[in-house]
Design a protein around this motif. Structure first.
Motif, PDB file in Angstrom:
ATOM      1  N   ASN A 271     -85.584 -82.969 -81.169  1.00 37.30           N
ATOM      2  CA  ASN A 271     -85.253 -83.214 -79.765  1.00 37.30           C
ATOM      3  C   ASN A 271     -85.842 -84.516 -79.260  1.00 37.30           C
ATOM      4  N   ARG A 272     -87.039 -84.840 -79.706  1.00 36.32           N
ATOM      5  CA  ARG A 272     -87.640 -86.124 -79.316  1.00 36.32           C
ATOM      6  C   ARG A 272     -86.829 -87.289 -79.879  1.00 36.32           C
ATOM      7  N   ALA A 273     -86.414 -87.140 -81.138  1.00 31.53           N
ATOM      8  CA  ALA A 273     -85.663 -88.228 -81.772  1.00 31.53           C
ATOM      9  C   ALA A 273     -84.281 -88.406 -81.158  1.00 31.53           C
ATOM     10  N   TRP A 274     -83.657 -87.305 -80.737  1.00 30.69           N
ATOM     11  CA  TRP A 274     -82.295 -87.369 -80.222  1.00 30.69           C
ATOM     12  C   TRP A 274     -82.225 -87.700 -78.728  1.00 30.69           C
ATOM     13  N   THR A 275     -83.363 -87.707 -78.027  1.00 24.64           N
ATOM     14  CA  THR A 275     -83.350 -87.965 -76.589  1.00 24.64           C
ATOM     15  C   THR A 275     -83.169 -89.458 -76.308  1.00 24.64           C
ATOM     16  N   TRP A 276     -82.050 -89.782 -75.667  1.00 27.23           N
ATOM     17  CA  TRP A 276     -81.758 -91.168 -75.306  1.00 27.23           C
ATOM     18  C   TRP A 276     -81.404 -91.332 -73.830  1.00 27.23           C
ATOM     19  N   SER A 277     -81.018 -90.256 -73.177  1.00 24.01           N
ATOM     20  CA  SER A 277     -80.556 -90.395 -71.792  1.00 24.01           C
ATOM     21  C   SER A 277     -80.727 -89.085 -71.047  1.00 24.01           C
ATOM     22  N   ALA A 278     -80.440 -89.124 -69.776  1.00 18.22           N
ATOM     23  CA  ALA A 278     -80.572 -87.928 -68.947  1.00 18.22           C
ATOM     24  C   ALA A 278     -79.545 -86.866 -69.308  1.00 18.22           C
ATOM     25  N   THR A 279     -78.502 -87.254 -70.037  1.00 20.93           N
ATOM     26  CA  THR A 279     -77.448 -86.301 -70.404  1.00 20.93           C
ATOM     27  C   THR A 279     -77.693 -85.673 -71.772  1.00 20.93           C
ATOM     28  N   ASN A 280     -78.882 -85.917 -72.331  1.00 18.12           N
ATOM     29  CA  ASN A 280     -79.173 -85.389 -73.648  1.00 18.12           C
ATOM     30  C   ASN A 280     -79.231 -83.861 -73.636  1.00 18.12           C
ATOM     31  N   THR A 281     -78.653 -83.242 -74.681  1.00 19.76           N
ATOM     32  CA  THR A 281     -78.688 -81.792 -74.824  1.00 19.76           C
ATOM     33  C   THR A 281     -79.865 -81.393 -75.710  1.00 19.76           C
ATOM     34  N   VAL A 282     -80.687 -80.482 -75.234  1.00 23.48           N
ATOM     35  CA  VAL A 282     -81.844 -80.006 -75.984  1.00 23.48           C
ATOM     36  C   VAL A 282     -81.431 -78.827 -76.860  1.00 23.48           C
TER      37      VAL A 282
ATOM     38  N   GLU B 190     -71.037 -94.667 -77.504  1.00 24.08           N
ATOM     39  CA  GLU B 190     -70.617 -95.850 -76.754  1.00 24.08           C
ATOM     40  C   GLU B 190     -71.215 -95.902 -75.351  1.00 24.08           C
ATOM     41  N   VAL B 191     -71.277 -94.739 -74.649  1.00 24.05           N
ATOM     42  CA  VAL B 191     -71.801 -94.696 -73.282  1.00 24.05           C
ATOM     43  C   VAL B 191     -72.618 -93.423 -73.099  1.00 24.05           C
ATOM     44  N   TRP B 192     -73.855 -93.522 -72.619  1.00 21.63           N
ATOM     45  CA  TRP B 192     -74.686 -92.377 -72.284  1.00 21.63           C
ATOM     46  C   TRP B 192     -74.702 -91.343 -73.418  1.00 21.63           C
ATOM     47  N   SER B 193     -75.070 -91.801 -74.572  1.00 26.27           N
ATOM     48  CA  SER B 193     -75.061 -90.912 -75.724  1.00 26.27           C
ATOM     49  C   SER B 193     -76.242 -91.203 -76.637  1.00 26.27           C
ATOM     50  N   SER B 194     -76.582 -90.237 -77.467  1.00 24.90           N
ATOM     51  CA  SER B 194     -77.717 -90.369 -78.372  1.00 24.90           C
ATOM     52  C   SER B 194     -77.339 -91.173 -79.607  1.00 24.90           C
ATOM     53  N   VAL B 195     -77.905 -92.353 -79.723  1.00 23.03           N
ATOM     54  CA  VAL B 195     -77.657 -93.186 -80.901  1.00 23.03           C
ATOM     55  C   VAL B 195     -78.253 -92.532 -82.150  1.00 23.03           C
ATOM     56  N   THR B 196     -79.429 -91.937 -82.014  1.00 22.65           N
ATOM     57  CA  THR B 196     -80.096 -91.319 -83.166  1.00 22.65           C
ATOM     58  C   THR B 196     -79.283 -90.153 -83.720  1.00 22.65           C
ATOM     59  N   ARG B 197     -78.689 -89.390 -82.828  1.00 25.96           N
ATOM     60  CA  ARG B 197     -77.860 -88.265 -83.270  1.00 25.96           C
ATOM     61  C   ARG B 197     -76.704 -88.765 -84.132  1.00 25.96           C
ATOM     62  N   TRP B 198     -76.071 -89.850 -83.694  1.00 25.07           N
ATOM     63  CA  TRP B 198     -74.977 -90.434 -84.462  1.00 25.07           C
ATOM     64  C   TRP B 198     -75.484 -90.995 -85.794  1.00 25.07           C
ATOM     65  N   MET B 199     -76.619 -91.670 -85.754  1.00 28.41           N
ATOM     66  CA  MET B 199     -77.185 -92.229 -86.984  1.00 28.41           C
ATOM     67  C   MET B 199     -77.504 -91.128 -87.989  1.00 28.41           C
ATOM     68  N   ASP B 200     -78.042 -90.010 -87.503  1.00 30.68           N
ATOM     69  CA  ASP B 200     -78.328 -88.892 -88.408  1.00 30.68           C
ATOM     70  C   ASP B 200     -77.047 -88.348 -89.028  1.00 30.68           C
ATOM     71  N   TRP B 201     -75.998 -88.267 -88.251  1.00 29.40           N
ATOM     72  CA  TRP B 201     -74.709 -87.768 -88.759  1.00 29.40           C
ATOM     73  C   TRP B 201     -74.173 -88.669 -89.864  1.00 29.40           C
ATOM     74  N   ARG B 202     -74.272 -89.979 -89.656  1.00 26.44           N
ATOM     75  CA  ARG B 202     -73.776 -90.912 -90.671  1.00 26.44           C
ATOM     76  C   ARG B 202     -74.698 -90.944 -91.888  1.00 26.44           C
ATOM     77  N   LEU B 203     -76.023 -90.903 -91.661  1.00 26.99           N
ATOM     78  CA  LEU B 203     -76.957 -90.888 -92.783  1.00 26.99           C
ATOM     79  C   LEU B 203     -76.804 -89.616 -93.608  1.00 26.99           C
ATOM     80  N   PHE B 204     -76.544 -88.509 -92.919  1.00 28.60           N
ATOM     81  CA  PHE B 204     -76.276 -87.250 -93.637  1.00 28.60           C
ATOM     82  C   PHE B 204     -75.108 -87.417 -94.585  1.00 28.60           C
ATOM     83  N   TRP B 205     -74.025 -88.043 -94.124  1.00 33.71           N
ATOM     84  CA  TRP B 205     -72.854 -88.175 -94.990  1.00 33.71           C
ATOM     85  C   TRP B 205     -73.104 -89.138 -96.141  1.00 33.71           C
ATOM     86  N   MET B 206     -73.916 -90.150 -95.921  1.00 42.51           N
ATOM     87  CA  MET B 206     -74.283 -91.020 -97.040  1.00 42.51           C
ATOM     88  C   MET B 206     -75.039 -90.225 -98.102  1.00 42.51           C
TER      89      MET B 206
END
Length: 247
Positions: A189-200, A215-231
């Motif tokens: 949750n700490r890693a995925w928190t990027w904005s006030a709209t973050n889901t815990v 792209e807008v008001w979203s967790s960059v880390t969450r996306w990075m984890d998703w892509r790193l997972f697929w790698m």
């Protein structure tokens, strides 16, 4: 290295049998000493057109011909081209995009999700059958694992490459990957928190992959984890094939 390897793809079923020797001789005179085959075109869907009914005749002849002509073969494992019977047996095995729409089977190769347990089971059986048949042949040089490992480059309808795979097997695998990486849900949750709209997330079982790019008001880390997972997931998939062959 005693010999420089120089080669290209050749697919017996796409050529007339009476031309095989002529073509290989021409290739050899041009300095080609290795041919790639059975990763596409002449692969799993042609060799096992019906479940557990194999047609190795054409590939046996081609191997023997290459052996006589001192040409080596880079043999594909064929896992990128499951046969039609597999699609009928496992209709839910196709990859799913971020909008939960199944990718069209047989629209191109690699339409099957690598996390589907039925796919892993059938692919392993096929790989073992293929390698046990040719492992001692004089023409065999090495194996090509799968083909161009990754997702199909298909548009999402808005001139952007679609993103995959959101099937239940891949999502569950993603959650296991997250648990191994973060160990504690509070760390995630700490890693995925990027904005006030973050889901815990209350647990790793509540974690969902992002369905859109950050792209807008979203967790960059969450996306990075998703892509790193697929790698990591694709890397594990190739290691899995490598282990089967080396056994």
């Amino acid at each position: 290295m005693a010999e420089f390897l120089y080669g290209g793809g050749y697919y017996p079923l796409l050529e007339k049998k009476e031309n095989w020797e002529r073509d290989l001789d021409s290739m050899r005179k041009a300095g080609i000493n290795i041919v790639r085959t059975a990763e596409l075109f002449n692969t799993w869907d042609r060799i096992e057109p019906r479940e557990r009914e194999f047609n190795f005749d054409f590939l046996d002849e081609f191997f023997d011909l290459c052996g006589r002509m001192e040409m080596k073969i880079l043999l594909g494992t064929g896992t990128c081209s499951p046969p039609l019977w597999f699609r009928r047996k496992y209709p839910e095995s196709v990859i799913i995009n971020s909008k939960k729409i199944p990718y069209a089977a047989h629209a191109s190769y690699s339409w099957t999700c690598i996390d589907h347990p039925g796919y892993r089971s059938e692919a392993e059986r096929y790989i073992r059958t293929l390698t046990e048949r040719y492992q001692g042949h004089r023409a065999l040089y090495a194996y090509q694992l799968h083909n161009e490992v990754g997702f199909p480059f298909m548009s999402d309808g808005q001139d952007r490459v679609d993103i995959y795979c959101y099937c239940k097997h891949s999502i569950q695998h993603f959650r296991q990957w997250l648990k191994k990486k973060y160990k504690d849900i509070s760390a995630l949750n700490r890693a995925w928190t990027w904005s006030a709209t973050n889901t815990v997330c209350g647990s790793f079982e509540e974690c969902e992959p992002p369905e859109a790019k950050p792209e807008v008001w979203s967790s960059v880390t969450r996306w990075m984890d998703w892509r790193l997972f697929w790698m990591d997931n694709f890397t594990e998939f190739i290691r899995w094939q490598d282990r089967i062959i080396k056994e």
